[in-house]
Structures are given as C-alpha cells and as structure tokens.
Design an enzyme around this catalytic site. Structure first.
Site, PDB file in Angstrom:
ATOM      1  N   ASP A   1     -26.055 -13.053  36.258  1.00 30.91           N
ATOM      2  CA  ASP A   1     -26.378 -14.424  36.657  1.00 30.91           C
ATOM      3  C   ASP A   1     -25.125 -15.238  36.974  1.00 30.91           C
ATOM      4  O   ASP A   1     -24.075 -15.027  36.365  1.00 30.91           O
ATOM      5  CB  ASP A   1     -27.178 -15.099  35.518  1.00 30.91           C
ATOM      6  CG  ASP A   1     -27.854 -16.368  35.988  1.00 30.91           C
ATOM      7  OD1 ASP A   1     -28.036 -16.545  37.207  1.00 30.91           O
ATOM      8  OD2 ASP A   1     -28.199 -17.203  35.134  1.00 30.91           O
TER       9      ASP A   1
ATOM     10  N   ASN B   1     -37.680 -14.355  42.318  1.00 29.86           N
ATOM     11  CA  ASN B   1     -36.637 -14.689  43.299  1.00 29.86           C
ATOM     12  C   ASN B   1     -37.177 -14.966  44.705  1.00 29.86           C
ATOM     13  O   ASN B   1     -36.477 -15.523  45.547  1.00 29.86           O
ATOM     14  CB  ASN B   1     -35.558 -13.599  43.363  1.00 29.86           C
ATOM     15  CG  ASN B   1     -34.601 -13.631  42.197  1.00 29.86           C
ATOM     16  OD1 ASN B   1     -33.998 -12.624  41.833  1.00 29.86           O
ATOM     17  ND2 ASN B   1     -34.436 -14.796  41.570  1.00 29.86           N
TER      18      ASN B   1
HETATM   19  C1  FPP Z   1     -28.216 -14.148  39.945  1.00 31.38           C
HETATM   20  O1  FPP Z   1     -27.374 -15.191  40.350  1.00 31.38           O
HETATM   21  C2  FPP Z   1     -28.071 -13.040  40.830  1.00 31.38           C
HETATM   22  C3  FPP Z   1     -29.027 -12.560  41.679  1.00 31.38           C
HETATM   23  C4  FPP Z   1     -30.382 -13.122  41.780  1.00 31.38           C
HETATM   24  C5  FPP Z   1     -28.726 -11.455  42.567  1.00 31.38           C
HETATM   25  C6  FPP Z   1     -27.840 -10.395  42.025  1.00 31.38           C
HETATM   26  C7  FPP Z   1     -27.513  -9.527  43.152  1.00 31.38           C
HETATM   27  C8  FPP Z   1     -26.312  -8.992  43.420  1.00 31.38           C
HETATM   28  C9  FPP Z   1     -25.133  -9.079  42.525  1.00 31.38           C
HETATM   29  C10 FPP Z   1     -26.125  -8.261  44.689  1.00 31.38           C
HETATM   30  C11 FPP Z   1     -26.854  -6.981  44.880  1.00 31.38           C
HETATM   31  C12 FPP Z   1     -26.798  -6.008  43.782  1.00 31.38           C
HETATM   32  C13 FPP Z   1     -26.523  -4.690  43.870  1.00 31.38           C
HETATM   33  C14 FPP Z   1     -26.892  -3.828  42.736  1.00 31.38           C
HETATM   34  C15 FPP Z   1     -25.867  -4.064  45.030  1.00 31.38           C
HETATM   35  P1  FPP Z   1     -28.011 -16.583  40.775  1.00 31.38           P
HETATM   36  O2  FPP Z   1     -28.064 -16.635  42.254  1.00 31.38           O
HETATM   37  O3  FPP Z   1     -29.302 -16.788  40.066  1.00 31.38           O
HETATM   38  O4  FPP Z   1     -26.918 -17.565  40.251  1.00 31.38           O
HETATM   39  P2  FPP Z   1     -27.109 -19.079  39.855  1.00 31.38           P
HETATM   40  O5  FPP Z   1     -27.669 -19.085  38.469  1.00 31.38           O
HETATM   41  O6  FPP Z   1     -25.708 -19.579  39.901  1.00 31.38           O
HETATM   42  O7  FPP Z   1     -28.007 -19.720  40.871  1.00 31.38           O
END
Ligand code: FPP
Length: 226
Positions: A12, A60
């Site tokens: 996250d 998401n």
């Molecule tokens: C959470 O951060 C992260 C995600 C919803 C996506 C995670 C995906 C990746 C790291 C890329 C793809 C993965 C692989 C395995 C290749 P957020 O966007 O919820 O952060 P925030 O809390 O700051 O909004």
C-alpha cells in the site's frame, strides 16, 4: 535462522508516494513494481517458499478508469518483461483471484506464464488479482455444497484459491494503514501482522529482512517455552 515458509504483502501507498513526489499516482505504481522485483529476489535468498502479493482487489474497480488501465498495463508489461527472469530464477507463478473481468490478452499471458513456470521450485509467487477474501470464502462454501461435502474448516481451506498453500506466517502491510482490506482473512487467522509506516515504493530489502529476522527470533523463543 529459519525463515517463514509463506510471506504475504499488502503493497500500500503507491498512489500517495507518486503525489508526494509531485508526480502522478500512476508514477507511484510504476515505482512499486521495482520494489516487487527486489522483494522477490530477497525472498528467494531467504528461502521463503511462498510470497503472496496483493496487486488488485475486488474493490479496486472503484478507482478512476485511467488508474485501472494503468495497473492492467503494468501487470501486462511485468509479464512481458519479467517472465524470462522468473523462469531463470525458478519462480513458479500462480494467480489467485477472479480473472474474468480482465482483458483477454492479460488473462492469456497470465495463464501461459503459470503454465510455463509450473515446474519451478525455488519459490511460488502468488499474485492476488481481483482478489477478495469474502468472495473467496463464499465460493469455497458453494463448491463444498455442490459436492455435498461436509462444511468444515478443512474443506473450506481446500476450496479456497490458496488450496495446498500453507497459511502465511507473516503478513506485511506498508503505507501506514492498519487494516486487512479483505486480504487473506481466512488464511491469516494466526498470522503475525506487521504494519509498516513507509509507503510501498520506499520499502526496501533492509526493511524486509528486519521483519524476517525479527519473526525468526520470536519464533525461536516460542519454541523454547512451548
Ligand atoms: C496500493 O497502493 C497498491 C495497489 C492497489 C497496486 C499494487 C500494484 C503494483 C505494485 C503493481 C503491479 C504488481 C505486480 C505484482 C507486478 P494505493 O494505490 O492504494 O496507494 P494509496 O494508499 O497511496 O492510494
């Protein structure tokens, strides 16, 4: 020092990281992928058998289309770019979650990658995509019901996406949020949970190793007084 067999991670904080850097949320996701690569290598070094990463939740889909499309693009690019490296490193790839809603090209690539890596034995990388724990449990119970089997804990575990995968000993959540967000609710009943303040793109090998060695020490102590 014995390592955990299974580590699960809620990565996250990508979006906030991108904004903090005065760029976009998507810039944060891109940076997040680089950390994924490092943590996979580190997990192999630590002889961890299963690494489960929460890459896209059933919730998401509520995000702006532009961000969803970018996450799908990143995943597809990750498979295109990294498949050979995963094979070299003897990583077995497994997707957990409901892939139906994803574009056919991504589904095909993921299925092909699972197939091509299925005999690899250094580590199993589980990527949770359109994954939601409640949906997973409901599906499992429905399946048990359909097969007219007894509804008990053993059967529920057996029909989850994570069938045959031991429950994680460690679950890490970065990004300074203290919740499980519908991730591995059943599997994490006895898991040690580590909430980390750092945003995922800032999480590094040192942070990861600190958690692994702290956990191993705690486990050793428990062994002594059990
Ligand atoms: C959470 O951060 C992260 C995600 C919803 C996506 C995670 C995906 C990746 C790291 C890329 C793809 C993965 C692989 C395995 C290749 P957020 O966007 O919820 O952060 P925030 O809390 O700051 O909004």
């Amino acid at each position: 020092m014995s390592s955990p067999k299974h580590v699960a991670i809620i990565m996250d904080g990508n979006g906030r990281w991108g904004i903090k850097k005065k760029k976009s949320r998507n810039f944060g996701h891109k940076q997040g992928v680089k950390v994924v690569e490092k943590i996979i290598s580190e997990s192999i070094k630590k002889k961890i058998n299963y690494l489960t990463l929460f890459a896209f939740s059933t919730e998401n889909w509520k995000r702006p289309k532009k961000e969803i499309n970018f996450l799908i693009y990143l995943l597809e690019r990750y498979v295109d770019k990294e498949l050979n490296k995963l094979i070299e490193k003897k990583v077995r790839l497994k997707i957990i979650g409901n892939l139906n809603k994803f574009p056919t090209s991504l589904k095909r690539k993921l299925k092909k990658s699972e197939q091509m890596t299925k005999n690899n034995n250094k580590i199993q990388l589980n990527i949770a995509l359109n994954y939601g724990s409640k949906e997973e449990i409901v599906k499992s119970v429905k399946k048990i019901n359909k097969l007219s089997l007894p509804i008990n804990s053993k059967n529920i575990s057996k029909y989850l996406y994570t069938s045959n995968i031991p429950d994680p000993e460690i679950l890490i959540r970065t990004g300074n949020r203290y919740r499980l967000s519908n991730f591995l609710l059943w599997q994490a009943s006895y898991t040690e949970i580590f909430f980390i303040k750092k945003l995922w793109p800032d999480f590094n090998k040192k942070d990861f190793n600190k958690i692994i060695s702290y956990f191993s020490k705690v486990r050793r102590n428990f062994g002594g007084i059990r």
